[in-house]
Write a protein that holds these residues in place. Structure first.
Motif, PDB file in Angstrom:
ATOM      1  N   ALA A 506      41.191  47.629 -66.180  1.00  0.00           N
ATOM      2  CA  ALA A 506      42.172  46.865 -65.404  1.00  0.00           C
ATOM      3  C   ALA A 506      43.529  46.869 -66.109  1.00  0.00           C
ATOM      4  CB  ALA A 506      41.683  45.429 -65.208  1.00  0.00           C
ATOM      5  N   TRP A 507      43.530  46.903 -67.447  1.00  0.00           N
ATOM      6  CA  TRP A 507      44.789  46.897 -68.199  1.00  0.00           C
ATOM      7  C   TRP A 507      45.584  48.170 -67.922  1.00  0.00           C
ATOM      8  CZ3 TRP A 507      46.112  43.051 -72.064  1.00  0.00           C
ATOM      9  CH2 TRP A 507      47.315  43.321 -72.714  1.00  0.00           C
ATOM     10  N   SER A 508      44.938  49.312 -68.056  1.00  0.00           N
ATOM     11  CA  SER A 508      45.630  50.585 -67.816  1.00  0.00           C
ATOM     12  C   SER A 508      46.046  50.725 -66.353  1.00  0.00           C
ATOM     13  CB  SER A 508      44.732  51.764 -68.208  1.00  0.00           C
ATOM     14  OG  SER A 508      44.481  51.743 -69.599  1.00  0.00           O
ATOM     15  N   ALA A 509      45.305  50.060 -65.463  1.00  0.00           N
ATOM     16  CA  ALA A 509      45.650  50.101 -64.047  1.00  0.00           C
ATOM     17  C   ALA A 509      46.841  49.206 -63.719  1.00  0.00           C
ATOM     18  CB  ALA A 509      44.448  49.692 -63.198  1.00  0.00           C
ATOM     19  N   GLU A 553      45.759  39.264 -71.089  1.00  0.00           N
ATOM     20  CA  GLU A 553      46.783  38.946 -72.088  1.00  0.00           C
ATOM     21  C   GLU A 553      46.130  38.855 -73.461  1.00  0.00           C
ATOM     22  OE1 GLU A 553      49.374  35.072 -73.053  1.00  0.00           O
ATOM     23  OE2 GLU A 553      49.819  35.943 -71.073  1.00  0.00           O
ATOM     24  N   LEU A 554      46.768  39.465 -74.460  1.00  0.00           N
ATOM     25  CA  LEU A 554      46.237  39.456 -75.819  1.00  0.00           C
ATOM     26  C   LEU A 554      47.292  38.960 -76.809  1.00  0.00           C
ATOM     27  CD1 LEU A 554      44.446  42.952 -75.914  1.00  0.00           C
ATOM     28  CD2 LEU A 554      43.324  40.712 -75.886  1.00  0.00           C
ATOM     29  N   GLY A 586      51.767  46.644 -69.059  1.00  0.00           N
ATOM     30  CA  GLY A 586      53.158  46.995 -68.797  1.00  0.00           C
ATOM     31  C   GLY A 586      53.323  48.490 -68.645  1.00  0.00           C
ATOM     32  N   GLU A 587      54.553  48.954 -68.835  1.00  0.00           N
ATOM     33  CA  GLU A 587      54.853  50.368 -68.620  1.00  0.00           C
ATOM     34  C   GLU A 587      55.166  51.105 -69.914  1.00  0.00           C
ATOM     35  OE1 GLU A 587      58.007  50.543 -65.803  1.00  0.00           O
ATOM     36  OE2 GLU A 587      56.752  49.863 -64.124  1.00  0.00           O
ATOM     37  N   SER A 628      51.704  48.798 -72.213  1.00  0.00           N
ATOM     38  CA  SER A 628      51.829  47.352 -72.416  1.00  0.00           C
ATOM     39  C   SER A 628      53.276  46.897 -72.407  1.00  0.00           C
ATOM     40  CB  SER A 628      51.175  46.952 -73.747  1.00  0.00           C
ATOM     41  OG  SER A 628      49.821  47.297 -73.789  1.00  0.00           O
ATOM     42  N   LYS A 629      53.424  45.588 -72.468  1.00  0.00           N
ATOM     43  CA  LYS A 629      54.721  44.943 -72.569  1.00  0.00           C
ATOM     44  C   LYS A 629      54.584  43.776 -73.528  1.00  0.00           C
ATOM     45  CE  LYS A 629      57.997  42.296 -69.723  1.00  0.00           C
ATOM     46  NZ  LYS A 629      58.245  41.754 -68.359  1.00  0.00           N
TER      47      LYS A 629
END
Length: 634
Positions: A506-509, A553-554, A586-587, A628-629
């Motif tokens: 889901a994160w990479s998506a 969120e990490l 994020g991007e 990520s962001k």
């Protein structure tokens, strides 16, 4: 069971597995060459339809293909020579008979020969002739020198199909000495045939020896054909060996891996990191020493310029106070009368050197200056004062150069000190069993672990899932099996769910939230119900409860395990550790995020500052789930 020794170098059987896996990835384009340490480098490859890979060649005894990126650490003449491979295609890989020699063939008739015999060597060839090598030598039957025709090393023993007289104290020693076959393979063959390796060679008949050799040949053929069961061998929690198939004779715990290269990388990379840091320390210390040597020379030059400038200034003052005598001395020099020049200059404390019609050399102390008798005293004094000014400029420039070199040396010394601490950290850190997985402790100090891949997911179920623990999984294909290893409470459950969600696909998506299902760990298994299908590496939840809309969120920061600092990432819902930054999907690519996080961590200060200075980007990359962001730094 034979005496066990940790593996220090890959065997011929291991290389056969390496060649099989590498050949499956080819062809690949060489995008670069990186020198890792004095005896190894990596080929940075692009594999069509797969992406970037690194092929690591270490003449100390290892070869493997890895997804990890590598960076130049030291200067290497061989790596510089191999830079000509950039842009070429790696077309094939082959093993010389069953020796520890691998040949990589590239376009434009280049070859790279990887030899794990003797001290080990890596040789670059062009049209069969040596271009460059890690080690050059000339012996009776073989020459490896630039321009020489390449000859492979002689085989270590005879082929398994040949019958020879066995000589040695034990059967295992005799077989290994006689045949071109690694000891670990021969020991396994003896075990499978049921023959004690410590027997004397003379006590075993030819049929038994034939059966042992047959098992060896069967195993070799299987590995060459891709019948692999890559695994790591563990003793006291540490990986101490690596094999392409399951060896039963060692009697130690093994863990399967998805590929032999990944197993070798896992076995080798911790030692490589220590070695890289040690060599980096050595290189940085040498660089600092060279800078300080140059600074000392600059200071010496500055001192000499200052002393000469002062002596010539004194000479100029003397001559300026006696212009008539100086003019007479110049006239005498034009007449080539050295005696007359001496009678005029020596009473002024000036020594006379060369005297002729076009040159007059006067000295004061250790400094001398060449005057032109054809010019006036005024003009000559002007030239002398110009030289004094020039020497003073040189003095100032040399001092500035020395100060700059000393500043650089100080910076390099700081880098070396950081690397030294990094070596110590890598060498003495006492890793806990759960650190092989993704992990964190909840706000209630409950341990949560999650698999890094399908094999680890299954290992968690097999070893640690039990009644009273909670298993979790994001409701999306491609997620870690997560285990809360304690009695659950609402807050710990949510924190574990956020951890499971964040490390899912889901994160990479780019999703901001995802549902997570959970169940008592006793209801999770590796077997599907009758009539249902479970994908390879999958885990079956026989009941499901849900935590809906879990945010991804990490937090990234530091915490201590029994007094030893650790870098880690944990769900932001958990109030643990020393948080330095928070990240969300994020991007920005992982590499750029890791670099920014490293700067943040190094500026964090506090009790973890010294530890933070020893970190590198490659230690942050595994903590970042995908693009990520950074939303907050604390």
């Amino acid at each position: 069971m034979v005496e066990f020794k940790p593996k220090l170098s890959l065997s011929a059987l291991d290389l056969a597995a390496c060649v099989y896996e590498l050949q499956k990835a080819l062809p690949a384009r060489v995008n670069g060459v990186q020198a890792l340490h004095s005896r190894s480098f990596s080929l940075e490859l692009y594999v069509p339809n797969s992406g970037a890979r690194s092929l690591v060649l270490d003449a100390r005894g290892f070869m493997f293909l890895t997804d990890a990126s590598t960076k130049r650490v030291v200067a290497s003449q061989l790596a510089l020579s191999c830079a000509r491979l950039k842009g070429l295609w790696l077309r094939s890989a082959s093993q010389l008979d069953f020796d520890r020699v691998v040949t990589l063939e590239f376009s434009e008739d280049y070859k790279l020969v990887f030899e794990l015999v003797g001290k080990g060597n890596i040789v670059l060839l062009k049209e069969g002739r040596v271009v460059s090598a890690l080690n050059y030598f000339r012996v009776k039957d073989r020459v490896v020198e630039p321009g020489s025709e390449y000859t492979p090393p002689p085989p270590r023993g005879v082929d398994l199909g040949v019958s020879v007289e066995l000589k040695g104290e034990t059967l295992l020693q005799a077989l290994v000495h006689a045949y071109n076959c690694p000891a670990e393979l021969m020991a396994e063959a003896l075990f499978r045939v049921g023959v004690e390796p410590s027997l004397s060679p003379g006590s075993v008949d030819g049929d038994t020896v034939g059966r042992v050799k047959g098992v060896c040949a069967e195993i070799i053929g299987g590995v060459r054909g891709g019948m692999l069961e890559p695994n790591l061998v563990f003793s006291d929690g540490e990986a101490v060996d690596v094999h392409p198939i399951l060896f039963k004779h060692q009697g130690l715990r093994v863990e399967l891996r998805p590929s032999f290269s990944s197993a070798v990388a896992e076995y080798y990379e911790p030692a490589l990191k220590r070695l890289l840091s040690e060599e980096a320390v050595e290189e940085l210390s040498g660089r600092a020493k060279r800078l300080l040597t140059s600074a000392a020379k600059s200071r010496q030059a500055a001192q000499e310029s200052a002393e000469k400038a002062e002596a010539l200034r004194s000479m100029a003052e003397v001559l300026s106070q006696n212009p008539l005598l100086f003019e007479l001395a110049l006239r005498a020099a034009r007449n080539k009368s050295a005696a007359e020049v001496s009678s005029l200059m020596e009473p002024l404390g000036l020594n006379v050197g060369e005297v002729n019609g076009i040159s007059l050399v006067l000295s004061f102390g250790s400094a001398s200056f060449r005057f032109d008798p054809r010019r006036s005293a005024y003009d000559n004094l002007g030239s002398l004062y110009d030289e004094v000014k020039s020497l003073r400029r040189k003095h100032e420039e040399a001092l500035r150069a020395a100060e700059e070199l000393e500043r650089q040396a100080k910076g390099v010394s700081v880098e070396a000190d950081i690397e030294r601490k990094r070596v110590l950290r890598l060498s003495v850190a006492h890793r806990k069993w759960f650190e092989k997985y993704r992990w964190f402790f909840t706000s209630a100090n409950k341990l949560v672990i999650a698999g890094r891949d399908a094999q680890q997911n299954q290992a968690i179920v097999k070893r640690y899932a039990k009644q009273g623990y909670t298993a979790l999984h994001a409701d999306i294909q491609g997620a870690p099996l997560t285990l809360l290893m304690a009695e659950s409470d609402d807050q710990s459950l949510y924190e574990a769910a956020q951890f499971a969600a964040s490390y899912s696909r889901a994160w990479s998506a780019g999703l901001s939230a995802v549902d997570v299902f959970y169940a008592d760990a006793s209801s999770v298994s590796l077997q599907p119900p009758a009539g249902e299908y479970l994908p390879r590496g999958g885990v079956m939840f026989h009941e499901k409860n849900y935590v809906r809309g879990v945010t991804l969120e990490l937090s990234v920061g530091f915490l201590a395990i029994e007094g030893e600092p650790r870098l880690n990432a944990w769900p932001s819902a958990a109030k643990v550790g020393y948080t330095c930054a928070r990240i969300v999907p994020g991007e920005d690519d992982k590499d750029s995020v890791a670099k920014r996080l490293l700067k943040i961590l190094r500026q964090a200060g506090g009790e973890y500052q010294e530890y933070a200075l020893t970190l590198r980007v490659d230690e942050l990359l595994p903590l970042i789930p995908g693009p990520s962001k950074i939303v907050e730094q604390t």
